[in-house]
Design a protein around this motif. Structure first.
Motif, mmCIF file in Angstrom:
data_model
loop_
_atom_site.group_PDB
_atom_site.id
_atom_site.type_symbol
_atom_site.label_atom_id
_atom_site.label_comp_id
_atom_site.label_asym_id
_atom_site.label_seq_id
_atom_site.Cartn_x
_atom_site.Cartn_y
_atom_site.Cartn_z
ATOM 1 N N ALA A 212 26.849 39.393 4.560
ATOM 2 C CA ALA A 212 27.031 39.033 3.152
ATOM 3 C C ALA A 212 26.175 39.896 2.234
ATOM 4 O O ALA A 212 26.433 39.970 1.032
ATOM 5 C CB ALA A 212 26.688 37.553 2.946
ATOM 6 N N GLU A 213 25.178 40.571 2.784
ATOM 7 C CA GLU A 213 24.273 41.397 1.981
ATOM 8 C C GLU A 213 24.741 42.854 1.915
ATOM 9 O O GLU A 213 24.938 43.401 0.838
ATOM 10 C CB GLU A 213 22.861 41.328 2.574
ATOM 11 N N CYS A 214 24.923 43.479 3.090
ATOM 12 C CA CYS A 214 25.230 44.916 3.108
ATOM 13 C C CYS A 214 26.683 45.231 3.448
ATOM 14 O O CYS A 214 27.119 46.366 3.275
ATOM 15 C CB CYS A 214 24.307 45.640 4.091
ATOM 16 N N GLY A 215 27.419 44.243 3.942
ATOM 17 C CA GLY A 215 28.828 44.460 4.261
ATOM 18 C C GLY A 215 29.091 45.043 5.639
ATOM 19 O O GLY A 215 30.243 45.258 6.009
ATOM 20 N N GLU A 216 28.044 45.305 6.399
ATOM 21 C CA GLU A 216 28.205 45.849 7.750
ATOM 22 C C GLU A 216 28.571 44.729 8.725
ATOM 23 O O GLU A 216 28.270 43.565 8.481
ATOM 24 C CB GLU A 216 26.906 46.532 8.204
ATOM 25 N N PRO A 217 29.186 45.088 9.868
ATOM 26 C CA PRO A 217 29.518 44.058 10.858
ATOM 27 C C PRO A 217 28.257 43.400 11.432
ATOM 28 O O PRO A 217 27.236 44.053 11.624
ATOM 29 C CB PRO A 217 30.251 44.819 11.967
ATOM 30 N N ILE A 218 28.346 42.096 11.688
ATOM 31 C CA ILE A 218 27.261 41.361 12.347
ATOM 32 C C ILE A 218 27.532 41.431 13.844
ATOM 33 O O ILE A 218 28.665 41.177 14.280
ATOM 34 C CB ILE A 218 27.206 39.899 11.874
ATOM 35 N N ALA A 219 26.524 41.772 14.616
ATOM 36 C CA ALA A 219 26.684 41.908 16.064
ATOM 37 C C ALA A 219 27.141 40.590 16.688
ATOM 38 O O ALA A 219 26.663 39.515 16.321
ATOM 39 C CB ALA A 219 25.368 42.349 16.694
ATOM 40 N N TYR A 220 28.064 40.699 17.644
ATOM 41 C CA TYR A 220 28.587 39.505 18.315
ATOM 42 C C TYR A 220 27.473 38.710 18.979
ATOM 43 O O TYR A 220 27.472 37.480 18.930
ATOM 44 C CB TYR A 220 29.662 39.889 19.335
ATOM 45 N N LYS A 221 26.527 39.386 19.583
ATOM 46 C CA LYS A 221 25.406 38.692 20.239
ATOM 47 C C LYS A 221 24.642 37.833 19.236
ATOM 48 O O LYS A 221 24.199 36.746 19.550
ATOM 49 C CB LYS A 221 24.459 39.684 20.922
ATOM 50 N N ARG A 222 24.464 38.324 18.019
ATOM 51 C CA ARG A 222 23.784 37.539 16.973
ATOM 52 C C ARG A 222 24.612 36.309 16.608
ATOM 53 O O ARG A 222 24.081 35.216 16.456
ATOM 54 C CB ARG A 222 23.540 38.404 15.741
ATOM 55 N N LEU A 223 25.919 36.490 16.498
ATOM 56 C CA LEU A 223 26.794 35.371 16.163
ATOM 57 C C LEU A 223 26.867 34.355 17.306
ATOM 58 O O LEU A 223 27.028 33.168 17.063
ATOM 59 C CB LEU A 223 28.186 35.876 15.800
ATOM 60 N N GLU A 224 26.735 34.835 18.528
ATOM 61 C CA GLU A 224 26.698 33.920 19.674
ATOM 62 C C GLU A 224 25.481 33.005 19.600
ATOM 63 O O GLU A 224 25.566 31.823 19.891
ATOM 64 C CB GLU A 224 26.620 34.716 20.985
ATOM 65 N N ILE A 225 24.356 33.574 19.199
ATOM 66 C CA ILE A 225 23.112 32.811 19.084
ATOM 67 C C ILE A 225 23.160 31.876 17.883
ATOM 68 O O ILE A 225 22.764 30.718 17.959
ATOM 69 C CB ILE A 225 21.900 33.768 18.989
ATOM 70 N N ASP A 226 23.636 32.395 16.745
ATOM 71 C CA ASP A 226 23.747 31.600 15.517
ATOM 72 C C ASP A 226 25.094 31.889 14.869
ATOM 73 O O ASP A 226 25.208 32.805 14.051
ATOM 74 C CB ASP A 226 22.603 31.936 14.562
ATOM 75 N N PRO A 227 26.125 31.111 15.239
ATOM 76 C CA PRO A 227 27.457 31.385 14.691
ATOM 77 C C PRO A 227 27.548 31.234 13.179
ATOM 78 O O PRO A 227 28.491 31.729 12.567
ATOM 79 C CB PRO A 227 28.359 30.363 15.382
ATOM 80 N N ALA A 228 26.574 30.590 12.553
ATOM 81 C CA ALA A 228 26.585 30.423 11.099
ATOM 82 C C ALA A 228 25.852 31.554 10.380
ATOM 83 O O ALA A 228 25.734 31.532 9.157
ATOM 84 C CB ALA A 228 25.968 29.077 10.726
ATOM 85 N N ALA A 229 25.381 32.542 11.124
ATOM 86 C CA ALA A 229 24.647 33.653 10.514
ATOM 87 C C ALA A 229 25.535 34.397 9.534
ATOM 88 O O ALA A 229 26.668 34.760 9.840
ATOM 89 C CB ALA A 229 24.126 34.608 11.594
ATOM 90 N N ALA A 230 25.004 34.631 8.339
ATOM 91 C CA ALA A 230 25.754 35.347 7.308
ATOM 92 C C ALA A 230 25.199 36.745 7.077
ATOM 93 O O ALA A 230 25.782 37.534 6.334
ATOM 94 C CB ALA A 230 25.726 34.573 5.998
ATOM 95 N N LEU A 231 24.064 37.039 7.716
ATOM 96 C CA LEU A 231 23.415 38.340 7.538
ATOM 97 C C LEU A 231 23.257 39.057 8.877
ATOM 98 O O LEU A 231 23.025 38.412 9.898
ATOM 99 C CB LEU A 231 22.026 38.161 6.915
ATOM 100 N N CYS A 232 23.346 40.376 8.833
ATOM 101 C CA CYS A 232 23.064 41.178 10.027
ATOM 102 C C CYS A 232 21.561 41.138 10.297
ATOM 103 O O CYS A 232 20.777 40.656 9.457
ATOM 104 C CB CYS A 232 23.555 42.610 9.842
ATOM 105 N N VAL A 233 21.160 41.652 11.432
ATOM 106 C CA VAL A 233 19.746 41.624 11.810
ATOM 107 C C VAL A 233 18.878 42.357 10.784
ATOM 108 O O VAL A 233 17.809 41.882 10.398
ATOM 109 C CB VAL A 233 19.546 42.232 13.215
ATOM 110 N N ASN A 234 19.343 43.511 10.333
ATOM 111 C CA ASN A 234 18.545 44.290 9.372
ATOM 112 C C ASN A 234 18.333 43.573 8.053
ATOM 113 O O ASN A 234 17.241 43.590 7.501
ATOM 114 C CB ASN A 234 19.193 45.662 9.127
ATOM 115 N N CYS A 235 19.359 42.931 7.533
ATOM 116 C CA CYS A 235 19.249 42.235 6.248
ATOM 117 C C CYS A 235 18.500 40.903 6.382
ATOM 118 O O CYS A 235 17.945 40.405 5.400
ATOM 119 C CB CYS A 235 20.624 42.008 5.638
ATOM 120 N N ALA A 236 18.498 40.341 7.562
ATOM 121 C CA ALA A 236 17.820 39.064 7.775
ATOM 122 C C ALA A 236 16.309 39.207 7.854
ATOM 123 O O ALA A 236 15.578 38.234 7.747
ATOM 124 C CB ALA A 236 18.331 38.403 9.063
ATOM 125 N N ARG A 237 15.831 40.436 8.006
ATOM 126 C CA ARG A 237 14.377 40.669 8.115
ATOM 127 C C ARG A 237 13.686 40.460 6.820
ATOM 128 O O ARG A 237 13.961 40.584 5.774
ATOM 129 C CB ARG A 237 14.093 42.085 8.614
#
Length: 115
Positions: free
Chosen positions: A90-115
């Motif tokens: 939702a921040e940068c428009g890049e794809p969110i890694a599937y592994k991240r979504l597996e851990i938190d399916p409600a994640a709206a940010l990629c790892v980089n933007c979530a930092r």
């Protein structure tokens, strides 16, 4: 749908979201009694002290606030699935890694933007 996110993966993630949503709603219903007004029953033997009861009430209210927040995140994720926007940051428009979504399916940010 994000690059690399198959229909099977999307369906699995949606199922996780719906299951977690149901669990949280059930927990919220169960916790309603603990969030109510604390009354001290002078006649009760072995009762909790008023301070203990107030502490339990506050913990139940904090858990309810966390569940409300989690339910809102799940609702947003399900809306993003319906609008075919799920899996994109939702921040940068890049794809969110599937592994991240597996851990938190409600994640709206990629790892980089979530930092």
């Amino acid at each position: 749908m994000a690059d690399g996110l198959s229909k099977t993966q999307l369906a699995a993630l949606k199922n996780l979201l719906v299951k977690r949503q149901s669990e949280l709603k059930a927990l919220d219903d169960e916790g309603a009694n603990w969030r109510g007004t604390v009354e001290l029953d002078q006649q009760s033997v072995g009762r909790l002290s008023r301070m203990d009861a107030l502490q339990q009430q506050e913990m139940a209210q904090a858990e309810a606030r966390r569940r409300t927040s989690d339910l809102a995140r799940i609702d947003i994720a399900l809306k993003r699935i319906a609008e075919d926007e799920y899996g994109w940051c939702a921040e940068c428009g890049e794809p969110i890694a599937y592994k991240r979504l597996e851990i938190d399916p409600a994640a709206a940010l990629c790892v980089n933007c979530a930092r």
